[in-house]
Design a protein around this motif. Structure first.
Motif, PDB file in Angstrom:
ATOM      1  N   SER A  22       4.579 -33.917 -36.107  1.00  0.00           N
ATOM      2  CA  SER A  22       5.260 -32.936 -35.137  1.00  0.00           C
ATOM      3  C   SER A  22       6.532 -32.547 -35.967  1.00  0.00           C
ATOM      4  CB  SER A  22       5.759 -34.142 -33.872  1.00  0.00           C
ATOM      5  OG  SER A  22       6.444 -34.884 -34.433  1.00  0.00           O
ATOM      6  N   SER A  23       7.211 -31.885 -35.095  1.00  0.00           N
ATOM      7  CA  SER A  23       8.469 -31.056 -35.783  1.00  0.00           C
ATOM      8  C   SER A  23       8.224 -30.433 -37.119  1.00  0.00           C
ATOM      9  CB  SER A  23       9.434 -32.166 -36.112  1.00  0.00           C
ATOM     10  OG  SER A  23       9.795 -33.150 -34.765  1.00  0.00           O
ATOM     11  N   LEU A  24       7.162 -29.547 -37.120  1.00  0.00           N
ATOM     12  CA  LEU A  24       6.889 -28.505 -38.222  1.00  0.00           C
ATOM     13  C   LEU A  24       7.430 -27.229 -37.884  1.00  0.00           C
ATOM     14  CD1 LEU A  24       3.274 -29.234 -39.100  1.00  0.00           C
ATOM     15  CD2 LEU A  24       5.236 -30.010 -40.447  1.00  0.00           C
ATOM     16  N   GLY A  25       7.905 -27.029 -36.594  1.00  0.00           N
ATOM     17  CA  GLY A  25       8.549 -25.795 -36.319  1.00  0.00           C
ATOM     18  C   GLY A  25       7.868 -24.751 -35.886  1.00  0.00           C
ATOM     19  N   LYS A  26       6.863 -25.167 -34.716  1.00  0.00           N
ATOM     20  CA  LYS A  26       6.062 -24.197 -34.134  1.00  0.00           C
ATOM     21  C   LYS A  26       6.858 -23.171 -33.442  1.00  0.00           C
ATOM     22  CE  LYS A  26       3.512 -27.129 -31.594  1.00  0.00           C
ATOM     23  NZ  LYS A  26       4.104 -28.447 -32.168  1.00  0.00           N
ATOM     24  N   GLY A  27       8.127 -23.657 -32.782  1.00  0.00           N
ATOM     25  CA  GLY A  27       8.893 -22.639 -32.106  1.00  0.00           C
ATOM     26  C   GLY A  27       9.401 -21.687 -32.775  1.00  0.00           C
ATOM     27  N   LEU A  28       9.926 -22.108 -34.085  1.00  0.00           N
ATOM     28  CA  LEU A  28      10.438 -20.851 -34.796  1.00  0.00           C
ATOM     29  C   LEU A  28       9.255 -20.357 -35.517  1.00  0.00           C
ATOM     30  CD1 LEU A  28      13.047 -22.816 -37.211  1.00  0.00           C
ATOM     31  CD2 LEU A  28      13.416 -20.829 -35.798  1.00  0.00           C
ATOM     32  N   ALA A  29       7.979 -20.791 -35.755  1.00  0.00           N
ATOM     33  CA  ALA A  29       7.116 -19.820 -36.187  1.00  0.00           C
ATOM     34  C   ALA A  29       6.671 -18.789 -35.064  1.00  0.00           C
ATOM     35  CB  ALA A  29       5.563 -20.837 -36.573  1.00  0.00           C
ATOM     36  N   SER A  30       6.475 -19.269 -33.926  1.00  0.00           N
ATOM     37  CA  SER A  30       6.242 -18.333 -32.911  1.00  0.00           C
ATOM     38  C   SER A  30       7.443 -17.310 -32.718  1.00  0.00           C
ATOM     39  CB  SER A  30       6.298 -18.987 -31.352  1.00  0.00           C
ATOM     40  OG  SER A  30       5.273 -20.072 -31.567  1.00  0.00           O
ATOM     41  N   GLN A  64      16.177 -38.113 -27.233  1.00  0.00           N
ATOM     42  CA  GLN A  64      14.575 -38.107 -27.286  1.00  0.00           C
ATOM     43  C   GLN A  64      14.129 -36.455 -27.413  1.00  0.00           C
ATOM     44  OE1 GLN A  64      12.103 -39.996 -24.710  1.00  0.00           O
ATOM     45  NE2 GLN A  64      13.304 -41.964 -24.506  1.00  0.00           N
ATOM     46  N   HIS A  65      14.597 -35.539 -26.655  1.00  0.00           N
ATOM     47  CA  HIS A  65      13.638 -34.283 -26.779  1.00  0.00           C
ATOM     48  C   HIS A  65      14.781 -33.184 -27.200  1.00  0.00           C
ATOM     49  CE1 HIS A  65      12.199 -30.694 -24.552  1.00  0.00           C
ATOM     50  NE2 HIS A  65      11.044 -31.320 -24.690  1.00  0.00           N
ATOM     51  N   GLY A  66      16.091 -33.210 -27.659  1.00  0.00           N
ATOM     52  CA  GLY A  66      16.870 -32.270 -28.179  1.00  0.00           C
ATOM     53  C   GLY A  66      17.598 -31.643 -26.876  1.00  0.00           C
ATOM     54  N   GLU A  67      18.175 -30.509 -26.945  1.00  0.00           N
ATOM     55  CA  GLU A  67      18.853 -29.815 -25.873  1.00  0.00           C
ATOM     56  C   GLU A  67      17.805 -29.344 -24.966  1.00  0.00           C
ATOM     57  OE1 GLU A  67      21.013 -26.382 -26.923  1.00  0.00           O
ATOM     58  OE2 GLU A  67      19.222 -25.274 -26.970  1.00  0.00           O
ATOM     59  N   VAL A  68      18.581 -29.379 -23.733  1.00  0.00           N
ATOM     60  CA  VAL A  68      17.826 -28.439 -22.458  1.00  0.00           C
ATOM     61  C   VAL A  68      18.260 -27.304 -22.524  1.00  0.00           C
ATOM     62  CG1 VAL A  68      17.588 -28.507 -20.060  1.00  0.00           C
ATOM     63  CG2 VAL A  68      17.669 -30.817 -21.199  1.00  0.00           C
ATOM     64  N   PHE A  69      17.457 -26.094 -22.766  1.00  0.00           N
ATOM     65  CA  PHE A  69      17.721 -24.870 -22.694  1.00  0.00           C
ATOM     66  C   PHE A  69      17.726 -24.326 -21.201  1.00  0.00           C
ATOM     67  CE2 PHE A  69      17.256 -20.260 -23.402  1.00  0.00           C
ATOM     68  CZ  PHE A  69      18.283 -19.974 -24.218  1.00  0.00           C
ATOM     69  N   VAL A  70      18.875 -23.610 -20.719  1.00  0.00           N
ATOM     70  CA  VAL A  70      18.872 -22.983 -19.546  1.00  0.00           C
ATOM     71  C   VAL A  70      18.739 -21.724 -19.401  1.00  0.00           C
ATOM     72  CG1 VAL A  70      20.313 -23.165 -17.240  1.00  0.00           C
ATOM     73  CG2 VAL A  70      20.466 -25.053 -18.694  1.00  0.00           C
ATOM     74  N   THR A  71      17.771 -21.191 -18.574  1.00  0.00           N
ATOM     75  CA  THR A  71      17.563 -19.478 -18.603  1.00  0.00           C
ATOM     76  C   THR A  71      18.456 -19.080 -17.325  1.00  0.00           C
ATOM     77  OG1 THR A  71      15.620 -20.029 -17.129  1.00  0.00           O
ATOM     78  CG2 THR A  71      15.228 -19.905 -19.351  1.00  0.00           C
ATOM     79  N   LEU A  79      13.926 -26.539 -25.785  1.00  0.00           N
ATOM     80  CA  LEU A  79      14.694 -25.872 -26.688  1.00  0.00           C
ATOM     81  C   LEU A  79      14.114 -24.669 -27.353  1.00  0.00           C
ATOM     82  CD1 LEU A  79      14.484 -26.769 -29.863  1.00  0.00           C
ATOM     83  CD2 LEU A  79      15.330 -28.734 -29.003  1.00  0.00           C
ATOM     84  N   ASP A  80      12.934 -24.637 -27.467  1.00  0.00           N
ATOM     85  CA  ASP A  80      12.445 -23.504 -28.452  1.00  0.00           C
ATOM     86  C   ASP A  80      12.431 -22.175 -27.366  1.00  0.00           C
ATOM     87  OD1 ASP A  80      10.995 -24.660 -30.586  1.00  0.00           O
ATOM     88  OD2 ASP A  80       9.332 -25.510 -29.219  1.00  0.00           O
TER      89      ASP A  80
END
Length: 551
Positions: A22-30, A64-71, A79-80
């Protein structure tokens, strides 16, 4: 930017999965792939499927999960989605992130209503159909929809999502789906080579589910030698050109340029039969990369928080500070300080010589007194101070105790107090509607969430920073500064410089006469972008630059 016409063309779907670790950076890749496609003029949408059972990440620990991103529309998301917004400049919404918890919640509600007409509810087809419906909803007018699947192939909770995207690959018009698998090529020093076996096993696992990846995006710390590239192509059943290096880079804002150099966008476009020869205009990404690599100066800012053990807990915050640095052409060094330290030791040895102090949002009593002492140090030493959400509340309590003589000043979040300078928010206006919450109600999704407007005093520092007296910012909090203390605090120089449009809720405070001391109840970091740094972070870093000249 010129947008390509989508008339008569089905929306193309790109599914991004992860393997090995995990944590390879799928969000950044996307996000980086979306930025490359966007640079070519395509309309892009990004979405995230999270396999965990929580309804949303709102009640999960940041450690556990990092920040909660709010829209803007008040969704508590992964956070992704912050990466998606920062790289594309497009605001995300509630419709861009879903969890297993929400899927099951919706299905069970329908079953209770009798919507399934007595059918036995099963993972296939009911759960997979719900996932597919979510993925396909609202995509009209988009050229590409990039769908990231959280977790790692092989995770038991991810199976319904992998099955759903497998089905979509068969059901959508031929040639409109693409599968990218992000994996790891570890370098083994004793062998002196990159190892392909973990990736082979990961692809084997994916193929056993029925998904054949079209592109392998390989995280590695050095270029893939030709022999290893051929081996991956042969054993993973992909073209050699579709084995793409995802090299480690100094800054996340180098990722689009790195992927472009490796040919990721070319491979994606060729898969869909689209023109890949034209060079996309990436000058603005080169400018950002250059500014990050070659700053004209540097400043050091202390972040006094309670989740400092996991930097992802403050992901948008650290990126917003980097954006402020980009705007001021300086590198921002971050000094992470656990707030509890100041409850045992004096702040001076830790904060002396630093150029700014930031106290971020948070929940609970742990570290609160330490944050109050950090605010006091910044006020007394005239060091730039930025208090966000909880950081604003602690700064107000500090002023109440130290300046207004309200010794028992505290927050009801920590228990009953004779001087509730900060108290539970039970009702507020959202547009024309009154929102109400009960103290004993659920924790999940019950805060003041999403975008709200605020009115700033015309002669205030914060209004001059924004260049406006009307702003809209994203909130995520349950407690508010008590307006009953406003008069006593303003008499001592803490100005309530911004209020909700109805004048009932304090939105911003500032110390009159201090070089830069601002507290905000909202989370400005959520709206900062590398190409559009948030004005508060731009101004805060500029104040830190000024401070660096005095030290």
């Amino acid at each position: 930017m010129t947008q390509h016409s989508t008339h008569g063309i089905s929306t193309r779907y790109v599914f991004i999965t992860g393997g090995v670790v995990s944590s390879l950076g799928k969000g950044l890749a996307s996000a980086a792939l979306a930025a490359l496609l966007q640079a070519r003029g395509y309309r892009v949408r990004l979405r995230k499927l999270d396999p965990y059972l929580n309804v949303d990440p709102g009640t999960m620990s940041p450690t556990q999960h990092g920040e909660v991103f709010v829209t803007d529309d008040g969704a508590e998301t992964d956070l992704d989605l912050g990466h998606y917004e920062r790289f594309t400049g497009l605001p995300a919404s509630r419709a861009d992130n879903i969890t297993t918890g929400r899927i099951y919640q919706d299905i069970i509600a329908k079953e209770r209503r009798g919507d399934y007409l007595g059918a036995t509810i099963q993972v296939i087809p009911h759960v997979t159909n719900a996932i597919k419906a979510f993925v396909l909803d609202g995509n009209e007018g988009y050229d590409f929809v990039l769908v990231e699947i959280g977790g790692t192939v092989g995770d038991i909770e991810g199976l319904p999502f992998f099955e759903a995207i497998r089905q979509l690959g068969q059901e959508q018009p031929r040639g409109t789906c693409l599968f990218i698998h992000l994996t790891l090529l570890p370098f083994i020093p004793s062998a002196g080579e990159l190892k392909t076996k973990p990736t082979q096993h990961s692809v084997k696992e994916l193929r056993s589910i029925g998904i054949q990846p079209d592109i392998l995006l390989c995280r590695c710390d050095r270029p893939i030698p030709n022999d290893e590239r051929r081996k991956l192509a042969l054993f993973c059943n992909v073209r050699e050109t579709a084995v793409i290096d995802a090299l480690d880079v100094p800054s996340i804002y180098d990722v689009p340029l790195s992927y472009r150099a490796a040919g990721l966008d070319r491979e994606v476009l060729e898969h869909f039969g689209l023109d890949s020869e034209r060079e996309p205009p990436l000058d603005r990404w080169r400018t950002i990369s250059e500014r990050v690599k070659n700053p004209e100066g540097e400043v050091t800012i202390a972040i006094v928080g309670k989740y400092t053990g996991l930097k992802d807990a403050y992901k948008s915050l650290t990126e917003a500070l980097i954006h402020g640095g980009i705007a001021n052409k300086v590198r921002v060094h971050l000094e992470w300080i656990e707030a509890e330290v100041f409850e045992r030791e004096a702040p001076a040895p830790f904060l002396e010589g630093l150029h700014g102090i930031l106290v971020p949002g948070g929940f609970g009593q742990r570290g609160a007194e330490g944050k109050i002492r950090a605010a006091q140090y910044a006020r007394e030493r005239r060091i730039p101070y930025f208090g966000i959400c909880f950081g604003m509340q602690m700064a107000v309590i500090e002023a109440a105790r130290s300046l207004a003589g309200i010794e028992g000043a505290n927050s009801t979040e920590f228990g009953t107090t004779p001087e509730p300078v900060v108290g539970l928010l039970t009702e507020w206006m959202k547009g024309d509607a009154l929102e109400r919450r009960a103290a004993e109600g659920d924790l999940g999704g019950t805060m003041r969430l999403g975008s709200y407007k605020a009115a700033l005093g015309s002669d205030t520092k914060i209004a001059s920073i924004y260049g406006s007296t009307t702003i809209s910012e994203r909130h995520r909090h349950r407690y508010e500064v008590n307006m009953a203390y406003r008069e006593r605090l303003e008499a001592k120089g803490l100005r309530f410089s911004g209020l909700s449009p109805d004048g009932l809720l304090p939105e911003t405070v500032e110390h009159v006469g201090h070089p830069w001391f601002i507290g905000v109840q909202f989370h400005p970091e959520l709206k900062s972008r590398p190409f559009e740094p948030h004005p508060l972070f731009q101004s805060f870093v500029a104040a830190a630059v000024e401070q660096s000249r005095l030290v």
